[in-house]
Design an enzyme around this catalytic site. Sequence first.
Site, PDB file in Angstrom:
ATOM      1  N   HIS A 134       0.686  -1.200   0.062  1.00  0.00           N
ATOM      2  CA  HIS A 134       0.158   0.068   0.048  1.00  0.00           C
ATOM      3  C   HIS A 134       0.963   1.280   0.045  1.00  0.00           C
ATOM      4  CE1 HIS A 134      -3.613  -2.553   1.191  1.00  0.00           C
ATOM      5  NE2 HIS A 134      -2.642  -2.965   2.274  1.00  0.00           N
ATOM      6  N   ASP A 135       1.676   1.434   1.178  1.00  0.00           N
ATOM      7  CA  ASP A 135       2.414   2.804   1.213  1.00  0.00           C
ATOM      8  C   ASP A 135       3.285   3.377   0.448  1.00  0.00           C
ATOM      9  OD1 ASP A 135       1.726   2.416   5.009  1.00  0.00           O
ATOM     10  OD2 ASP A 135       0.441   2.856   3.477  1.00  0.00           O
TER      11      ASP A 135
END
Length: 312
Positions: free
Chosen positions: A242-243
């Site tokens: 994700h990040d």
Amino acid sequence: MAPRKIIIDTDPGQDDAVAILLALASPELDVLGITAVAGNVPLPLTQKNARIVCELAGRPETRVFAGCDAPLKRKLVTAEHVHGKTGLDGPKMDDPVMPLQDQHAVDFLIETLRAEPEKTVTLCPLGPLTNIATAFLKAPDIIPRVQEIVLMGGAYFEVGNITPAAEFNIYVDPEAAEIVFKSGVPLVVMPLDVTHKALTTRPRIEAFRALGTKPGTMVAEWTDFFERFDMEKYGSQGAPLHDPCVIAYLLDPYLFSGREINVEIETTSELTLGMTVADWWRVTKRPANCLFIGDIQADGFFRLLTDRIGRL
Ligand code: RIB
Ligand code: CA
């Protein structure tokens, strides 16, 4: 061209850790500071993990600040079931030696945005938006001074990961998210719709391990641990990174595509609390307030990630 000034706001979390490594490995970015927030695990662990990652990157001079230890109005919800008790489960990690800054993260955000020329600092939230919203509430004058916010959070076609309707970062502090999404700051959103297309397949994880460096091995071991939850839940071929999508966007925005749309945050219904109500088909007259990313060139993303991690 001068490096782009950024502040990473984070709740490490293995995927946050990879994002921090990517940023610290990239000369195009000037990381003015890293502000820790409670999220995946409580604040004492997220601020400690942020320092562990900076030391792993060989950047112990990076300034790390502790921020808010709970959402604006709600009880903290954490995600040890995904990230493990420490938040960085997988490989054994030594405690950090580098210091935590004395200043509160919110005061660092305010002071920095007031001191830097306006619209020259990008905020990169990777966790619940409590620190950012608290800074905006405490010092509204800084809001127009922010160059851009590029955040990981929300979901539309992918629906929720912590409830049927909500993604974790938004769900933990929906009131904070509402403040950020209504702030008027130029906003780029990396929702689960795109991060679920950035999967750590076995060859991609082995490419990190094949770097033969400590950071490369750590990334492989973090993703080995981190992927078990998503593979069980979604039956996917790996975990969504994700990040790191946030940092990769800053380095190569052409890896991504999306739409300028309106996104509002559910803050009242218990059933859909924290839902990002994305007007993807523009069926309302609500004005666009963000670039909502829906797609990624995943091979290019992992090539960038592996190349940069390999430089540490
Ligand atoms: O829903 C995914 C997000 O929640 C990621 O930022 C992960 O680190 C957690 O914070
Ligand atoms: Ca995170």
